[in-house]
Design an enzyme around this catalytic site. Sequence first.
Site, PDB file in Angstrom:
ATOM      1  N   LYS A  20      89.763  41.218-130.426  1.00  0.00           N
ATOM      2  CA  LYS A  20      89.225  40.869-131.819  1.00  0.00           C
ATOM      3  C   LYS A  20      88.990  42.161-132.487  1.00  0.00           C
ATOM      4  CE  LYS A  20      85.398  38.467-133.753  1.00  0.00           C
ATOM      5  NZ  LYS A  20      84.213  37.654-133.586  1.00  0.00           N
TER       6      LYS A  20
ATOM      7  N   SER B  53      84.358  33.299-135.347  1.00  0.00           N
ATOM      8  CA  SER B  53      85.216  34.500-136.207  1.00  0.00           C
ATOM      9  C   SER B  53      86.192  34.952-135.203  1.00  0.00           C
ATOM     10  CB  SER B  53      84.018  35.593-136.614  1.00  0.00           C
ATOM     11  OG  SER B  53      83.264  36.172-135.532  1.00  0.00           O
TER      12      SER B  53
ATOM     13  N   SER C 154      81.105  32.170-132.459  1.00  0.00           N
ATOM     14  CA  SER C 154      82.484  32.887-132.768  1.00  0.00           C
ATOM     15  C   SER C 154      83.411  32.777-131.497  1.00  0.00           C
ATOM     16  CB  SER C 154      82.083  34.303-133.272  1.00  0.00           C
ATOM     17  OG  SER C 154      81.245  34.433-134.394  1.00  0.00           O
TER      18      SER C 154
END
Length: 524
Positions: free
Chosen positions: A108, A182, A206
Amino acid sequence: MKTGRTGLFVVVAVLSAPLSHGQSNAPFQIMETTIGQVHAAYKSGKLTVRQLVQGYLDRIKAYDQRGPKINCIITVNSNALEEADRLDQQYKRSGPVGPLHGIPVLVKDEIDTAGMPTTLGTVVFKDYRPPEDAFVVAKLRKAGAIILGKTTLSEFAAGDTYGSMFGATRNPYDLERTVGGSSGGSGAAITANFSTVALGEETFASIRRPGSWNGIVSMRPTAGLVSRTGMYDGYPSDAASMGPMARTVRDLAELLDVMAGYDPDDPLTALGVGKAPQSYTRSLDRNGLKGARIGILRESIGVASEPESEDFKKVNAVFAANVAELKAAGASVIDPVVIPGLKELQTKRAGNSAITDEALRVWLARNPASPFKTRADIQRSPDVDKIFPPPKAAQWKSTPGEPDLAKYGEYLAARQQLMINLMKVIADNRLDAIVHKSVEHQPTLIKDGMNPPYPSNKGIPILNTFLVYVPSITVPSGFTTDNLPVGITFLGGPYSEPTMLKLAYAYEQNTHHRIAPKTTPALP
C-alpha cells in the site's frame, strides 16, 4: 502508472510465455498460486523467481492499465527482475534466503519502500521518495521477498480508493463498483492475481472492507504486534495498524510471521513482545471449528447501514448461510450474543489532532530531503486543491484547532468500558471468537462515490478499530445474488491471532468460497 529507470514493459515477453523451465514440461500455474506452491515449484526446478515476477508483470500489463483497467498499481519496482535474478543465483548457491524467498509482495502506497515513491495516492506527494524502507518492508526483504510495487489507496489513506494521483480503482468483480478503501489497491491486486500477497493498513476499516469486497483474506492485527515505522500515520498514534492481505489464510499467516516483531522506533510494539508464537501456521487446523464456541453478532453495527434496504438484505441472506456453515463445521454457535453498550459507546469515538500531527512529523522526519516537515507545509502545496474528494481538500487546507481533550478522554473511557463489556461476553459464554458480517452492504458504485455527497463508509463495522487492541480477520464467505463477494469476520480478545487464524482457516477449508474474478482470467 509510474515505473523506475528500467521501465515495466521493456523486458516483457509475449503474454503466452509459459512459466516453466528445466526438466518439467508442465507450466507453472500462476493463477491463485500460494507461497507453498511457489516454493515447491522452486525446489522442483519448475519455476524461477524471474519467471514468477515476469508472470505477474505480464498480468499487470494486461489487466491493470489495459483490458478491464483495474487501475490498482501506482508504481512498479523497475528493479524487480534484477532482484529476481539475484535471488535465483542465491538459491542455486545455498538455497532459500528466508521464509519468503522469491515471493512478490505489493505494498500500500503509504508504506515506505526504498527506490520507489510513497505517494499517498495524491499529486501532493507524487515526487516524495523516502530513502529507506519501512521496518516491515526491511523485514520482508530480509526474508527473501521481492517488493513488486505500490498499490492505490484513498488519498491520504482516508476513505474510498479514489485519488488525484490515479483516479479510481475498479472492482474486478464489477468494474462499475469500488474496491473499498483505503487499502483497496492491495485488495484488488491480490484478487486479480497481480502478486502473491500484499500489505495493507487500517485505521477505520481499511483492511477488512477491501478484503471483503475483493473476495480475499485480510487481517488487522492487535495494535503493537506489527511495527508502523516508515508508515504514514504511525507512532505515536495507536489506531493505525499495518496488516497482511492474501488469497488464503495460510499465506496470510506466513506473511504475518515475518511482519510481527518488536521495533524500538515504534514503542507500541513493546506491548506485543512475547505475544507472537514461533509460527502462526502452527495454529492452522482444518478441524479447528469442531467444538469451538462462536458468538454471532446479529445486531447491525455498520456505519450508516440501512437494514431495510434490499442491498443490506442481500448481504444478510449470505450471512444467514454462513452461520449454518459454522454449525456444519462443528462449531457450537451462541446466536445471538449481545454486547452491552455496543452502539452507544462507539459514538464516543474521537481523535486527537496533536497525536495525528506528531505522527505525521515523525514519518516525514525519516526523509531528510522531504519538502514537507509539518502539516503546514502540506497545506502550502500548490497541489492541495487537487486532493479528492473536495471535502478532504478543504480539511487539509484548514488548520485544526487545539485537541478537544475532554472528548478524547470520553473516547478513551468508552473504549475501556466497551473492551470490558466485550471480554465479559466472551468470558460468560466461554467464546473462542465473535463473528459478524465484514461489511453490511455491497460495494458502492464508483459513480456514486465520486460525486456528492461522496458516500464512502456505508455499512462498515468499526468495532475492532474502536477498541484498537483486538485482532479481526475477514474471510470470503460467498456471493450475493448480484455476484458480489461477501466476507465474515472473526474477532477475539487482545493478541488472540492464533485462535482467529485457526478458526478462519477451518472455515475457509470447509467452505472454499474464494472464486477468482472473471475480468482477470489466466493469460493465454
